[in-house]
Design a protein around this motif. Structure first.
Motif, PDB file in Angstrom:
ATOM      1  N   GLN A 411      51.702  27.498 148.433  1.00 34.92           N
ATOM      2  CA  GLN A 411      51.761  26.559 147.312  1.00 34.92           C
ATOM      3  C   GLN A 411      50.377  27.562 146.538  1.00 34.92           C
ATOM      4  N   MET A 412      49.767  27.764 147.157  1.00 31.73           N
ATOM      5  CA  MET A 412      49.025  29.328 146.980  1.00 31.73           C
ATOM      6  C   MET A 412      48.522  30.136 148.002  1.00 31.73           C
ATOM      7  N   PHE A 413      47.847  31.647 148.137  1.00 27.85           N
ATOM      8  CA  PHE A 413      48.371  32.519 148.977  1.00 27.85           C
ATOM      9  C   PHE A 413      47.307  34.271 148.683  1.00 27.85           C
ATOM     10  N   VAL A 453      54.218  32.025 144.965  1.00 31.57           N
ATOM     11  CA  VAL A 453      54.194  30.714 144.888  1.00 31.57           C
ATOM     12  C   VAL A 453      55.180  30.689 144.566  1.00 31.57           C
TER      13      VAL A 453
ATOM     14  N   GLY B 148      38.734  35.572 149.864  1.00 32.84           N
ATOM     15  CA  GLY B 148      40.387  35.803 149.757  1.00 32.84           C
ATOM     16  C   GLY B 148      40.523  34.062 149.640  1.00 32.84           C
ATOM     17  N   ALA B 151      40.417  34.009 146.217  1.00 35.71           N
ATOM     18  CA  ALA B 151      41.562  34.937 145.324  1.00 35.71           C
ATOM     19  C   ALA B 151      43.184  33.836 145.158  1.00 35.71           C
ATOM     20  N   MET B 152      43.209  32.916 146.500  1.00 35.41           N
ATOM     21  CA  MET B 152      44.382  31.922 146.512  1.00 35.41           C
ATOM     22  C   MET B 152      44.178  30.718 144.767  1.00 35.41           C
ATOM     23  N   LEU B 153      42.796  30.895 144.859  1.00 28.35           N
ATOM     24  CA  LEU B 153      42.810  30.666 143.639  1.00 28.35           C
ATOM     25  C   LEU B 153      43.764  30.580 142.172  1.00 28.35           C
ATOM     26  N   SER B 155      46.419  32.971 142.143  1.00 26.73           N
ATOM     27  CA  SER B 155      47.611  32.527 142.005  1.00 26.73           C
ATOM     28  C   SER B 155      47.899  31.252 141.310  1.00 26.73           C
ATOM     29  N   GLY B 156      47.424  30.320 142.490  1.00 27.54           N
ATOM     30  CA  GLY B 156      47.278  28.831 141.941  1.00 27.54           C
ATOM     31  C   GLY B 156      47.574  28.779 140.582  1.00 27.54           C
ATOM     32  N   ALA B 159      50.297  30.007 138.516  1.00 23.90           N
ATOM     33  CA  ALA B 159      51.884  29.659 138.601  1.00 23.90           C
ATOM     34  C   ALA B 159      51.701  28.444 138.019  1.00 23.90           C
ATOM     35  N   PHE B 208      44.001  40.083 147.218  1.00 21.54           N
ATOM     36  CA  PHE B 208      44.539  40.192 145.439  1.00 21.54           C
ATOM     37  C   PHE B 208      44.608  38.347 144.548  1.00 21.54           C
ATOM     38  N   ASP B 262      47.156  20.384 142.762  1.00 21.86           N
ATOM     39  CA  ASP B 262      47.587  21.739 141.924  1.00 21.86           C
ATOM     40  C   ASP B 262      47.249  22.628 142.129  1.00 21.86           C
ATOM     41  N   GLY B 263      46.011  23.485 143.197  1.00 20.28           N
ATOM     42  CA  GLY B 263      45.708  24.263 143.274  1.00 20.28           C
ATOM     43  C   GLY B 263      45.188  25.287 142.471  1.00 20.28           C
TER      44      GLY B 263
END
Lengths: 485, 401
Positions: A411-413, A453, B148, B151-153, B155-156, B159, B208, B262-263
């Motif tokens: 979902q996220m990374f 994702v 980190g 940062a994930m947010l 990408s979510g 997307a 990233f 939903d991230g």
């Protein structure tokens, strides 16, 4: 009928060309150029003998009832714990039963895997045990610029022995014991101490394996010509061939020693080669298997019709095919702790592991078992007393829910350069499991540039931390992104 | 039926240190520096303070447990002092304690002080927190850091809205560029240089897609506030009274990390901001909020927060950011003091540092950062990680507004 009812193999993803070692280290010891061909399997930095055994075991057990296990035998010369049942960690990772099961470690010898197999077969034959998993695995460290570094690879195998749906019937065994010390590793030592190769080849492999096979044939009354494949380890490829000649066998009937594709995987090797042979076997084939180390174990098998219905979820061929080249020799030496690189002050924190918490949460941590709410049906991780679904929040109405064998999607990374890691960036993210549930997890065996994702993942049991000060190894599950889809 | 905090409590004094690498000052020196400014501004005697709250986060590496550090450093007259910790909301939590004490009538005058001495650990970034996540979490949590986690947010978010991650990164870059422009005008800020979009985009990768300039600074600092009732404020001769309009807190309950999410947003901020507007009587925040100090620990946090505060539409924060809507001369200035980006994030102090800027803006004391006739100032903190966090929101404004 008793025998093999399932099998699996695991060769870690990284392969290092032996030319890479030569390019980096031949200046120091040019003799290594004598075995320049092929590649060796290199475990990732977060793997050890236990985690690789778990990978092989899941490859073997897919579609089999892990709750029916009544024995898990782990075999290795590189066990992470000298006193804590390593087989118990493997069993917990399989979410095997705790009641009515006998687990054991077989160690201190490279034929520990075949010895464990004989013990398992005897336990099944006696009627005491119904379903025993044997999981040999080795991750041996070797000094830089040595023949050992050239020969040794990392890997694991897993064989399930039982009475039902036998795919290879057991045809007896014979063991020869000899305190032939071709190499040894003293307690507390990191590396093997090896004696002169010529002696090991000629007086060790070259004599003891034929002698034990002769003993087996005499004991069982069988002929070598009865066997379609003879499987024995010997990392000296010339000697490996020479043994066949000595036995008077056509080389086509000798199972490849896998030197070119992964190197010698120690206690796992005879059984990993056996898995590779089973993957090619036809009903009616007879296989002779030998394990070498302070003597020799020999086991005979006859493949049944059931082999047609069995494919390991992960086996020797499939894990050998799923490979990534490791061209960076320094990375390998860091993975094996052969060199000192700074993790920074941030990497110094080293709290001990709460063994009480680990005991309470053993299913969750080692088995990756979450909850499924029996009221609303929501799978959830971590296991907490109240249902995560805001419209439910039921207390205590749960059944176990295994996430270890579930697939999922990212979902996220991120890829984190600040986090102290042996292999930066530390890649982690949130995973949504197919069938419900999600978890925040470290990722492994991946390249940040390929992670996206929505990419599918599978789960892998890994070493999470190694407490150098206290000697403790902690494990948990990580997500492996499937870059190829 | 609870009536909320609106106009029940007034801020009569605030203080804030210069934030930065204060190598020669410990938490005690920082607290005293902020307190001296604050008590002078309040125009009261120290003995008139009846209760105090101290906000700190990493007590393990700084002041230790309990509130004794503040009581001793400020030589408080043996009054009740309570240390509070709630991740990055710790400073706002201290403020909430003091404000609620006054509103309840339990005391007339209370102090909230926050402090964090981060530059005593020997490495960059926040202190490593593997020992501070709980015994069971320590058995399985990923090997994560603050950058980190956030940062994930990105990408979510990319997307969810089908935006190329590099386009999100460009909007994130403008978040930092805008804050640096503001911080350059602030003598109390740590980082006081303007930066360009190219500099931000090309800064070394931390996690990233967050580069170094997407991350806030790491600083030492302290800030504090003295609060009382509007009546007492008037009796003390205060003419321009600044009062609290809303104070809201929302915490994750495990839904984001373990159930449905939903991230691409902060569940907590979405709820806390709605409750805060209701408490303050604000119907249309995009029109009515005059200025904000939000939790820009990382550029992506600020970007997404603009939507969770119901100011930018979902998926439209990048457009508003690129249009300059949140610039100092934009429709709704965000981070007029330079934000965490330029002040750094001495955790316990940050919430109070934000209130300090809103307070000074409302009193017309913000110098060449002064916003024209502000009415409501909003502050926002977000502690923890996108999938598991603590959100605090405060709104202050002119009394009666």
């Amino acid at each position: 009928m008793i025998g093999v009812t399932a099998f699996g193999g695991y060769v870690p993803r990284y392969r290092m060309s032996r030319m890479t070692i030569i390019q980096n280290m031949a200046w120091y010891f040019p003799v290594i150029m004598a075995v320049a061909g092929g590649e060796k399997a290199v475990a990732n930095w977060d793997e050890d003998a236990v985690s690789m055994a778990v990978a092989a075991a899941y490859g073997c057990m897919a579609g089999k009832d892990r709750k029916a296990l009544d024995g898990v035998f782990f075999a290795s010369t590189t066990m992470p714990f000298a006193d804590r049942l390593n087989a118990g960690i493997v069993a917990a990772a399989l979410n095997a039963p705790e009641e009515g099961i006998a687990n054991a470690d077989f160690s201190a010898c490279l034929k520990a895997g075949t010895t464990a197999a004989i013990s398992a077969l005897e336990a099944v034959a006696s009627g005491e045990r119904g379903s025993v998993l044997v999981a040999p695995s080795d991750l041996r460290k070797s000094k830089m610029a040595t023949m050992a570094e050239m020969f040794i690879g990392d890997g694991a195998a897993a064989l399930l022995f039982g009475k039902d749906d036998v795919i290879a019937e057991f045809k007896g065994s014979y063991s020869l014991n000899a305190d032939f010390v071709d190499h040894y590793k003293g307690v507390g030592k990191d590396f093997d101490y090896m004696w002169e190769e010529r002696w090991v080849r000629d007086e060790g492999f070259g004599k003891l394996i034929p002698q034990a096979i002769a003993g087996y044939l005499k004991k069982t009354g069988m002929q070598l010509a009865d066997f379609d494949k003879v499987i024995y380890p010997c990392y000296f490829t010339g000697t490996h061939r020479g043994i066949a000649k000595k036995l008077g066998m056509d080389p086509s009937r000798v199972q490849d020693n896998m030197h070119n594709v992964c190197g010698d995987t120690g206690a796992a090797h005879p059984l990993l080669m056996f898995c590779a042979a089973l993957e090619q076997a036809k009903p009616g084939d007879k296989l002779l298997l030998a394990g070498f180390g302070q003597g020799c174990d020999v086991l005979g098998f006859e493949v049944t019709d059931k082999i047609k219905n069995f494919r390991p979820a992960r086996g020797a061929a499939s894990s050998l095919a799923a490979k990534v080249d490791l061209p960076n020799y320094q990375k390998y030496t860091k993975f094996r702790d052969l060199i000192t690189a700074d993790l920074g002050i941030r990497g110094e924190a080293n709290p001990n592991t709460s063994l009480t918490a680990l005991w309470r949460k053993r299913k969750m941590i080692l088995g990756f078992v979450g909850n499924k709410c029996t009221k609303c049906g929501t799978p959830q991780f971590p296991s907490l007393p109240m249902c995560v679904n805001p419209d439910c929040n039921e207390v205590g109405e749960f059944e176990d829910y295994e996430f270890a064998d579930k697939s999922g999607k990212i979902q996220m990374f991120t890829g984190d350069m600040l986090s102290p890691s042996v292999d930066p960036p530390a890649v982690y993210g949130l995973v949504e499991f197919d069938g419900g549930g999600k978890a925040f997890l470290d990722f492994t065996d991946c390249d940040l540039n390929q992670v996206k994702v929505g990419m599918p993942i599978r789960m892998s049991f890994r070493r999470r931390m190694k407490d150098q000060a206290r000697g403790f190894t902690g494990y948990f599950w990580k997500a492996v992104p499937k870059a190829q889809g | 039926m609870a009536s909320g905090i609106k106009d029940k409590v007034a801020i009569i004094g605030m203080g804030c240190t210069r934030f930065g690498e204060r190598w020669n000052d410990g938490p005690e020196e920082l607290m005293v520096e902020a307190f001296q400014e604050c008590i002078k501004d309040a125009g009261i005697d120290k003995d008139e303070i009846q209760a105090a709250w101290l906000g700190t986060c990493f007590d393990e590496v700084m002041v230790g447990k309990s509130a004794l550090s503040a009581s001793i450093a400020l030589r408080l007259p043996n009054i009740s002092v309570t240390r509070v910790e709630n991740f990055c909301a710790s400073g706002t939590e201290a403020f909430r304690g003091a404000v609620y004490a006054v509103a309840s009538g339990a005391c007339d005058i209370a102090l909230a002080i926050g402090v964090e001495k981060l530059k005593d650990i020997g490495y960059g970034g926040l202190p490593e927190f593997s020992t501070a996540i709980g015994t069971t979490n320590a058995l399985w949590f990923p090997n994560l850091t603050a950058p980190g986690g956030f940062a994930m947010l990105a990408s979510g978010y990319a997307a969810k809205y089908g935006i190329d991650i590099m386009d999100v990164k460009r909007a994130m870059a403008h978040v930092s560029v805008k804050s640096h422009a503001n911080g350059a005008r602030n003598t109390k800020a740590h980082l006081r240089k303007q930066v360009t979009d190219e500099q931000v985009m090309n800064s070394p990768m931390i996690a990233f897609p967050l580069g170094l300039f997407d991350c806030c600074g790491v600083s030492d600092g302290s800030a504090c506030a003295i609060v009382t009732t509007p009546e007492i404020a008037k009796s003390l001769g205060k003419n321009d009274i600044i009062s609290v309009k809303a104070l809201q807190l929302a915490l994750s309950n495990g839904t984001e990390i373990g159930y449905k999410w939903d991230g691409a947003h902060f569940t907590t901020t979405t709820k806390a901001s709605k409750a805060a507007y209701e408490e303050a009587g604000i119907k249309n925040p995009r029109e009515e909020i005059s200025m904000m100090e939000v939790h820009d620990c990382f550029s992506i946090t600020e970007l997404v927060t603009m939507e969770d505060l119901h100011i930018s539409e979902r998926g439209k924060a990048p457009t508003d950011i690129m249009d300059g809507f949140y610039d100092l001369n934009g429709k709704l200035p965000c981070q007029p003091d330079g934000g965490l980006k330029c002040f750094g994030h001495p955790i316990g102090a940050s919430g109070l540092r934000m209130l300090y800027e809103m307070y000074n803006q409302l009193l017309g004391r913000a110098g060449d950062r002064q916003i024209d006739d502000p009415k409501f100032g909003l502050t926002h903190n977000l502690g923890g990680f996108p999938m598991m966090n603590v959100c605090s929101i405060a709104i202050i404004g002119k009394h009666g507004a």
